[in-house]
Design a protein around this motif. Structure first.
Motif, mmCIF file in Angstrom:
data_model
loop_
_atom_site.group_PDB
_atom_site.id
_atom_site.type_symbol
_atom_site.label_atom_id
_atom_site.label_comp_id
_atom_site.label_asym_id
_atom_site.label_seq_id
_atom_site.Cartn_x
_atom_site.Cartn_y
_atom_site.Cartn_z
ATOM 1 N N LEU A 18 -81.996 54.180 -48.061
ATOM 2 C CA LEU A 18 -80.540 54.362 -48.056
ATOM 3 C C LEU A 18 -79.877 53.316 -47.177
ATOM 4 C CD1 LEU A 18 -80.476 58.257 -47.846
ATOM 5 C CD2 LEU A 18 -80.285 56.831 -49.889
ATOM 6 N N GLY A 19 -80.326 53.200 -45.935
ATOM 7 C CA GLY A 19 -79.801 52.164 -45.052
ATOM 8 C C GLY A 19 -80.175 50.769 -45.514
ATOM 9 N N GLY A 20 -81.276 50.676 -46.237
ATOM 10 C CA GLY A 20 -81.725 49.385 -46.750
ATOM 11 C C GLY A 20 -80.719 48.742 -47.695
ATOM 12 N N GLN A 21 -79.930 49.553 -48.376
ATOM 13 C CA GLN A 21 -78.910 48.999 -49.260
ATOM 14 C C GLN A 21 -77.904 48.167 -48.453
ATOM 15 O OE1 GLN A 21 -79.151 49.589 -52.755
ATOM 16 N NE2 GLN A 21 -81.086 50.405 -52.040
ATOM 17 N N LEU A 22 -77.472 48.700 -47.322
ATOM 18 C CA LEU A 22 -76.539 47.992 -46.434
ATOM 19 C C LEU A 22 -77.187 46.737 -45.864
ATOM 20 C CD1 LEU A 22 -73.931 47.901 -44.593
ATOM 21 C CD2 LEU A 22 -75.304 49.175 -42.946
ATOM 22 N N ILE A 23 -78.428 46.872 -45.408
ATOM 23 C CA ILE A 23 -79.129 45.724 -44.835
ATOM 24 C C ILE A 23 -79.298 44.627 -45.885
ATOM 25 C CG2 ILE A 23 -81.307 44.935 -43.815
ATOM 26 C CD1 ILE A 23 -81.522 47.766 -42.540
ATOM 27 N N GLY A 24 -79.657 45.028 -47.104
ATOM 28 C CA GLY A 24 -79.816 44.056 -48.186
ATOM 29 C C GLY A 24 -78.530 43.282 -48.468
ATOM 30 N N ARG A 25 -77.410 43.983 -48.480
ATOM 31 C CA ARG A 25 -76.126 43.295 -48.704
ATOM 32 C C ARG A 25 -75.826 42.315 -47.570
ATOM 33 N NH1 ARG A 25 -74.748 48.438 -50.668
ATOM 34 N NH2 ARG A 25 -73.742 49.073 -48.717
ATOM 35 N N HIS A 26 -76.137 42.718 -46.346
ATOM 36 C CA HIS A 26 -75.914 41.840 -45.199
ATOM 37 C C HIS A 26 -76.769 40.573 -45.314
ATOM 38 C CE1 HIS A 26 -75.086 40.779 -41.004
ATOM 39 N NE2 HIS A 26 -76.377 40.477 -40.908
ATOM 40 N N ILE A 27 -78.046 40.741 -45.638
ATOM 41 C CA ILE A 27 -78.944 39.588 -45.762
ATOM 42 C C ILE A 27 -78.504 38.693 -46.913
ATOM 43 C CG2 ILE A 27 -81.329 38.898 -46.284
ATOM 44 C CD1 ILE A 27 -82.172 41.538 -44.833
ATOM 45 N N ALA A 28 -78.082 39.291 -48.018
ATOM 46 C CA ALA A 28 -77.620 38.508 -49.171
ATOM 47 C C ALA A 28 -76.449 37.615 -48.774
ATOM 48 C CB ALA A 28 -77.221 39.431 -50.311
ATOM 49 N N LEU A 39 -91.808 38.194 -49.413
ATOM 50 C CA LEU A 39 -92.536 37.220 -48.612
ATOM 51 C C LEU A 39 -92.945 36.009 -49.446
ATOM 52 C CD1 LEU A 39 -94.646 39.718 -46.512
ATOM 53 C CD2 LEU A 39 -93.003 38.071 -45.583
ATOM 54 N N ASP A 40 -93.335 36.255 -50.681
ATOM 55 C CA ASP A 40 -93.662 35.162 -51.600
ATOM 56 C C ASP A 40 -92.428 34.280 -51.819
ATOM 57 O OD1 ASP A 40 -95.427 33.893 -53.734
ATOM 58 O OD2 ASP A 40 -93.717 34.559 -54.944
ATOM 59 N N HIS A 41 -91.290 34.903 -52.035
ATOM 60 C CA HIS A 41 -90.045 34.152 -52.235
ATOM 61 C C HIS A 41 -89.722 33.293 -51.011
ATOM 62 C CE1 HIS A 41 -86.031 33.199 -53.682
ATOM 63 N NE2 HIS A 41 -85.568 33.541 -52.500
ATOM 64 N N LEU A 42 -90.096 33.782 -49.825
ATOM 65 C CA LEU A 42 -89.814 33.045 -48.592
ATOM 66 C C LEU A 42 -90.917 32.040 -48.241
ATOM 67 C CD1 LEU A 42 -88.309 35.950 -46.500
ATOM 68 C CD2 LEU A 42 -87.093 33.983 -47.436
ATOM 69 N N GLY A 43 -91.873 31.852 -49.172
ATOM 70 C CA GLY A 43 -92.842 30.773 -49.023
ATOM 71 C C GLY A 43 -94.200 31.141 -48.480
ATOM 72 N N LEU A 44 -94.474 32.426 -48.288
ATOM 73 C CA LEU A 44 -95.802 32.821 -47.809
ATOM 74 C C LEU A 44 -96.750 32.926 -48.997
ATOM 75 C CD1 LEU A 44 -95.478 33.266 -44.788
ATOM 76 C CD2 LEU A 44 -96.122 35.643 -45.129
ATOM 77 N N PRO A 45 -97.874 32.215 -48.985
ATOM 78 C CA PRO A 45 -98.831 32.328 -50.086
ATOM 79 C C PRO A 45 -99.528 33.694 -50.066
ATOM 80 C CG PRO A 45 -99.687 30.862 -48.396
ATOM 81 C CD PRO A 45 -98.284 31.229 -47.979
ATOM 82 N N PHE A 54 -78.811 34.954 -50.801
ATOM 83 C CA PHE A 54 -79.727 35.475 -51.818
ATOM 84 C C PHE A 54 -78.938 36.239 -52.868
ATOM 85 C CE2 PHE A 54 -83.284 35.992 -48.435
ATOM 86 C CZ PHE A 54 -83.516 34.632 -48.464
ATOM 87 N N SER A 55 -79.436 36.189 -54.106
ATOM 88 C CA SER A 55 -78.840 37.031 -55.146
ATOM 89 C C SER A 55 -79.690 38.286 -55.294
ATOM 90 C CB SER A 55 -78.728 36.268 -56.466
ATOM 91 O OG SER A 55 -79.983 35.734 -56.836
ATOM 92 N N SER A 56 -80.890 38.130 -55.810
ATOM 93 C CA SER A 56 -81.793 39.286 -55.877
ATOM 94 C C SER A 56 -83.170 38.911 -55.336
ATOM 95 C CB SER A 56 -81.899 39.815 -57.308
ATOM 96 O OG SER A 56 -82.370 38.801 -58.164
ATOM 97 N N ALA A 57 -83.660 37.723 -55.654
ATOM 98 C CA ALA A 57 -84.956 37.287 -55.139
ATOM 99 C C ALA A 57 -84.900 37.234 -53.616
ATOM 100 C CB ALA A 57 -85.315 35.915 -55.709
ATOM 101 N N GLY A 58 -85.917 37.787 -52.986
ATOM 102 C CA GLY A 58 -85.961 37.828 -51.541
ATOM 103 C C GLY A 58 -85.411 39.101 -50.941
ATOM 104 N N LEU A 59 -84.880 39.988 -51.789
ATOM 105 C CA LEU A 59 -84.264 41.232 -51.311
ATOM 106 C C LEU A 59 -84.856 42.473 -51.962
ATOM 107 C CD1 LEU A 59 -80.518 40.126 -51.322
ATOM 108 C CD2 LEU A 59 -81.964 40.492 -49.316
#
Length: 196
Positions: free
Chosen positions: A117-127, A78-84, A132-137
């Motif tokens: 486990l499913g988050g790995q797939l979701i993370g790749r999709h969002i990337a 959330l910080d990476h996406l601009g939320l203070p 995104f590379s790593s920040a934000g994921l």
């Protein structure tokens, strides 16, 4: 009873609630825009804020729980996406559940840990979608390459309850309630309290 037997029974008992969450969440549509992704992370932050605390109280084993906590990971996204920080801590939260003892806490943790486990797939999709590379994921990448080993260690932990029908019932009930509470919180809005 074997670890696989308990895990198979738990998976079968929670399957309807798990499927209902997946059907309602529609994560691909929600992460299609950065605003949608930020909103989903905000809901996840609120959920983890109260459920991780409740799990910690019921489990009473911080050494096992600590590497599985994800609240700080979602906050960093959330910080990476601009939320203070002040906006992050002010995000809405569901009502805290009551998890009576280690079996119930383990049942709730089953839901959160399984999502890595499913988050790995979701993370790749969002990337791929947002570049995104790593920040934000951090939340969806969670344990990264150690996800399989962390899940295996969690499944081994289930063995503690394999020969105790009362504990298994508490564990299973808490897991079903956690899936239902997560669905209500992520999909229905802030006015919906978490199930206990």
């Amino acid at each position: 009873m074997s670890r696989d037997g308990l895990h198979a029974r738990l998976r079968a008992a929670t399957d309807p609630a798990h499927r209902a969450l997946e059907a309602s969440l529609d994560w691909q549509a929600r992460v299609a825009t950065l605003d949608g992704y930020r909103d989903l992370l905000g809901r996840l932050y609120g959920f983890h804020a109260v459920w991780e605390s409740a799990i910690a109280a019921g489990l009473a084993d911080e050494s096992f729980l600590a590497p599985r906590r994800r609240l700080a990971l979602v906050a960093s996204d959330l910080d990476h996406l601009g939320l203070p920080p002040s906006a992050i801590t002010a995000l809405p939260k569901p009502v805290s559940p009551m998890l009576d003892g280690p079996a119930a806490a383990t049942g709730a943790l089953y839901v959160l840990e399984g999502s890595t486990l499913g988050g790995q797939l979701i993370g790749r999709h969002i990337a791929g979608l947002h570049g995104f590379s790593s920040a934000g994921l951090a939340y969806y990448r969670a344990h990264g390459p150690a996800a399989g080993a962390m899940w295996a260690a969690f499944r081994k932990r289930l063995e503690i309850f394999g020969d105790d029908p009362v504990a298994e019932a508490a564990l299973t009930g808490a897991a079903v309630s956690t899936f239902s509470a997560m669905r209500a919180w992520l999909c229905d809005g802030p006015e919906t309290p978490a199930a206990t």
